[in-house]
Write a protein that holds these residues in place. Structure first.
Motif, PDB file in Angstrom:
ATOM      1  N   ASP A 167      -4.929 -53.024  20.345  1.00  0.00           N
ATOM      2  CA  ASP A 167      -4.232 -52.699  19.089  1.00  0.00           C
ATOM      3  C   ASP A 167      -3.627 -53.961  18.481  1.00  0.00           C
ATOM      4  N   ASP A 168      -2.953 -54.747  19.316  1.00  0.00           N
ATOM      5  CA  ASP A 168      -2.306 -55.978  18.836  1.00  0.00           C
ATOM      6  C   ASP A 168      -3.345 -56.921  18.241  1.00  0.00           C
ATOM      7  N   ARG A 169      -4.499 -57.031  18.924  1.00  0.00           N
ATOM      8  CA  ARG A 169      -5.550 -57.930  18.455  1.00  0.00           C
ATOM      9  C   ARG A 169      -6.149 -57.423  17.141  1.00  0.00           C
ATOM     10  N   ASP A 170      -6.437 -56.122  17.072  1.00  0.00           N
ATOM     11  CA  ASP A 170      -7.072 -55.551  15.877  1.00  0.00           C
ATOM     12  C   ASP A 170      -6.137 -55.577  14.668  1.00  0.00           C
ATOM     13  N   MET A 171      -4.867 -55.267  14.905  1.00  0.00           N
ATOM     14  CA  MET A 171      -3.921 -55.183  13.791  1.00  0.00           C
ATOM     15  C   MET A 171      -3.371 -56.547  13.391  1.00  0.00           C
ATOM     16  N   GLY A 172      -3.437 -57.516  14.302  1.00  0.00           N
ATOM     17  CA  GLY A 172      -2.829 -58.806  14.049  1.00  0.00           C
ATOM     18  C   GLY A 172      -3.773 -59.888  13.581  1.00  0.00           C
ATOM     19  N   ARG A 173      -5.090 -59.595  13.566  1.00  0.00           N
ATOM     20  CA  ARG A 173      -6.031 -60.657  13.183  1.00  0.00           C
ATOM     21  C   ARG A 173      -5.923 -60.955  11.685  1.00  0.00           C
ATOM     22  N   ALA A 174      -6.202 -62.196  11.336  1.00  0.00           N
ATOM     23  CA  ALA A 174      -6.071 -62.634   9.942  1.00  0.00           C
ATOM     24  C   ALA A 174      -7.174 -62.056   9.071  1.00  0.00           C
ATOM     25  N   ASP A 175      -8.382 -61.918   9.637  1.00  0.00           N
ATOM     26  CA  ASP A 175      -9.537 -61.447   8.867  1.00  0.00           C
ATOM     27  C   ASP A 175      -9.745 -59.950   9.096  1.00  0.00           C
ATOM     28  N   SER A 176      -9.591 -59.149   8.048  1.00  0.00           N
ATOM     29  CA  SER A 176      -9.843 -57.706   8.098  1.00  0.00           C
ATOM     30  C   SER A 176      -9.048 -56.988   9.192  1.00  0.00           C
ATOM     31  N   PRO A 177      -7.721 -57.092   9.162  1.00  0.00           N
ATOM     32  CA  PRO A 177      -6.932 -56.403  10.191  1.00  0.00           C
ATOM     33  C   PRO A 177      -7.056 -54.882  10.079  1.00  0.00           C
ATOM     34  N   LEU A 178      -6.866 -54.210  11.217  1.00  0.00           N
ATOM     35  CA  LEU A 178      -6.887 -52.752  11.230  1.00  0.00           C
ATOM     36  C   LEU A 178      -5.631 -52.216  10.553  1.00  0.00           C
ATOM     37  N   LYS A 179      -5.827 -51.452   9.487  1.00  0.00           N
ATOM     38  CA  LYS A 179      -4.722 -50.792   8.796  1.00  0.00           C
ATOM     39  C   LYS A 179      -5.306 -49.695   7.920  1.00  0.00           C
ATOM     40  N   PRO A 180      -4.517 -48.665   7.592  1.00  0.00           N
ATOM     41  CA  PRO A 180      -5.054 -47.619   6.724  1.00  0.00           C
ATOM     42  C   PRO A 180      -5.216 -48.140   5.296  1.00  0.00           C
ATOM     43  N   ALA A 181      -6.288 -47.725   4.628  1.00  0.00           N
ATOM     44  CA  ALA A 181      -6.414 -48.008   3.201  1.00  0.00           C
ATOM     45  C   ALA A 181      -5.294 -47.269   2.474  1.00  0.00           C
ATOM     46  N   ASP A 182      -4.886 -47.785   1.323  1.00  0.00           N
ATOM     47  CA  ASP A 182      -3.775 -47.171   0.585  1.00  0.00           C
ATOM     48  C   ASP A 182      -4.043 -45.714   0.236  1.00  0.00           C
ATOM     49  N   ASP A 183      -5.327 -45.379   0.010  1.00  0.00           N
ATOM     50  CA  ASP A 183      -5.662 -44.003  -0.373  1.00  0.00           C
ATOM     51  C   ASP A 183      -6.330 -43.224   0.758  1.00  0.00           C
ATOM     52  N   ALA A 184      -6.118 -43.661   2.007  1.00  0.00           N
ATOM     53  CA  ALA A 184      -6.701 -42.952   3.149  1.00  0.00           C
ATOM     54  C   ALA A 184      -5.872 -41.723   3.516  1.00  0.00           C
ATOM     55  N   HIS A 185      -6.565 -40.693   3.996  1.00  0.00           N
ATOM     56  CA  HIS A 185      -5.898 -39.504   4.539  1.00  0.00           C
ATOM     57  C   HIS A 185      -5.625 -39.755   6.018  1.00  0.00           C
ATOM     58  N   LEU A 186      -4.396 -39.580   6.445  1.00  0.00           N
ATOM     59  CA  LEU A 186      -4.011 -39.837   7.840  1.00  0.00           C
ATOM     60  C   LEU A 186      -4.231 -38.591   8.690  1.00  0.00           C
ATOM     61  N   LEU A 187      -4.966 -38.754   9.800  1.00  0.00           N
ATOM     62  CA  LEU A 187      -5.157 -37.678  10.768  1.00  0.00           C
ATOM     63  C   LEU A 187      -4.631 -38.166  12.116  1.00  0.00           C
ATOM     64  N   ASP A 188      -3.474 -37.666  12.524  1.00  0.00           N
ATOM     65  CA  ASP A 188      -2.915 -38.021  13.830  1.00  0.00           C
ATOM     66  C   ASP A 188      -3.368 -36.966  14.831  1.00  0.00           C
ATOM     67  N   THR A 189      -4.227 -37.388  15.763  1.00  0.00           N
ATOM     68  CA  THR A 189      -4.828 -36.437  16.704  1.00  0.00           C
ATOM     69  C   THR A 189      -4.069 -36.350  18.029  1.00  0.00           C
ATOM     70  N   SER A 190      -2.853 -36.910  18.076  1.00  0.00           N
ATOM     71  CA  SER A 190      -2.079 -36.883  19.330  1.00  0.00           C
ATOM     72  C   SER A 190      -1.914 -35.462  19.856  1.00  0.00           C
ATOM     73  N   GLU A 191      -1.630 -34.525  18.945  1.00  0.00           N
ATOM     74  CA  GLU A 191      -1.403 -33.125  19.329  1.00  0.00           C
ATOM     75  C   GLU A 191      -2.478 -32.216  18.727  1.00  0.00           C
ATOM     76  N   MET A 192      -3.625 -32.814  18.382  1.00  0.00           N
ATOM     77  CA  MET A 192      -4.650 -32.076  17.640  1.00  0.00           C
ATOM     78  C   MET A 192      -5.959 -32.058  18.424  1.00  0.00           C
ATOM     79  N   SER A 193      -6.593 -30.894  18.517  1.00  0.00           N
ATOM     80  CA  SER A 193      -7.909 -30.812  19.148  1.00  0.00           C
ATOM     81  C   SER A 193      -8.945 -31.421  18.218  1.00  0.00           C
TER      82      SER A 193
END
Length: 211
Positions: free
Chosen positions: A166-192
């Motif tokens: 996670d740290d590597r993906d979110m912290g890289r300078a080129d194309s870091p992992l993050k939601p697009a501004d208009d993305a729909h968030l699906l948190d599957t922590s408690e979701m089948s």
């Protein structure tokens, strides 16, 4: 016209399973973009080439055949480790992003999942989903997968790996992992997976109706 569904999120959040289910349901082409980096890494390893030469890695990336990505082969741990080394190279990312964009244009529609689909690869996609879950839940899922397949796994080691990735993906300078501004968030922590699919289907159907 083609209809693009962009799915992003961290490792083991369930985005790959969801992407394959969506593609099958709608009759769309599916690409796990992470496999393109793994295929490039595998080609370098098999040719005995160095993993720290960006020009060589770029040539391999340009030659990757997206129709021949074998998930079972590419899932091997040593290939994943090599892929993480070349994935930070801007030239490799540019080559593979171009290939992924060409794939996304296939009719009647495509589903691409990865880390930067909605933000970099296909920012024009009419549907963008960001699938996530807590690190604990994702580590538990990965642990259970390994055990179920007859392997040996240590939960704490996997949890540390998940957080490091996670740290590597979110912290890289080129194309870091993050939601697009208009993305729909699906948190599957408690979701089948079924609940996540139904939530995604509602979003997709609404977008298809608008189009």
């Amino acid at each position: 016209m083609t209809f693009i569904i962009a799915i992003d999120g961290p490792a083991a959040a369930g985005k790959g399973t969801l992407a394959r289910r969506i593609a099958e349901t709608y009759g769309f082409h599916h690409l796990d973009t992470g496999l393109t980096y793994r295929a490039t890494a595998r080609a370098l390893l098999e040719a005995g080439l160095p993993l720290d030469d960006e020009a060589v890695a770029e040539r391999m990336a340009q030659a990757v055949d997206l129709s021949g990505l074998d998930r079972a082969v590419l899932a091997q741990h040593h290939i994943g480790e090599a892929a993480s080394r070349i994935a930070v190279m801007p030239a490799v990312r540019r080559a593979l992003v171009e290939a992924q964009r060409r794939f996304s244009a296939r009719a009647p529609g495509t589903v691409l999942d990865g880390r930067d689909i909605g933000t970099v690869v296909c920012p024009q996609a009419p549907v963008k989903l960001y699938v996530t879950a807590s690190p604990d839940v994702r580590a538990r899922r990965r642990h259970d997968e390994v055990i179920a397949s007859g392997g040996v796994a240590d939960y704490q080691t996997i949890l540390a790996d998940v957080k490091k990735r996670d740290d590597r993906d979110m912290g890289r300078a080129d194309s870091p992992l993050k939601p697009a501004d208009d993305a729909h968030l699906l948190d599957t922590s408690e979701m089948s997976i079924e609940a996540a699919f139904q939530a995604a289907k509602t979003i997709i159907d609404a977008a298809l109706n608008r189009n």
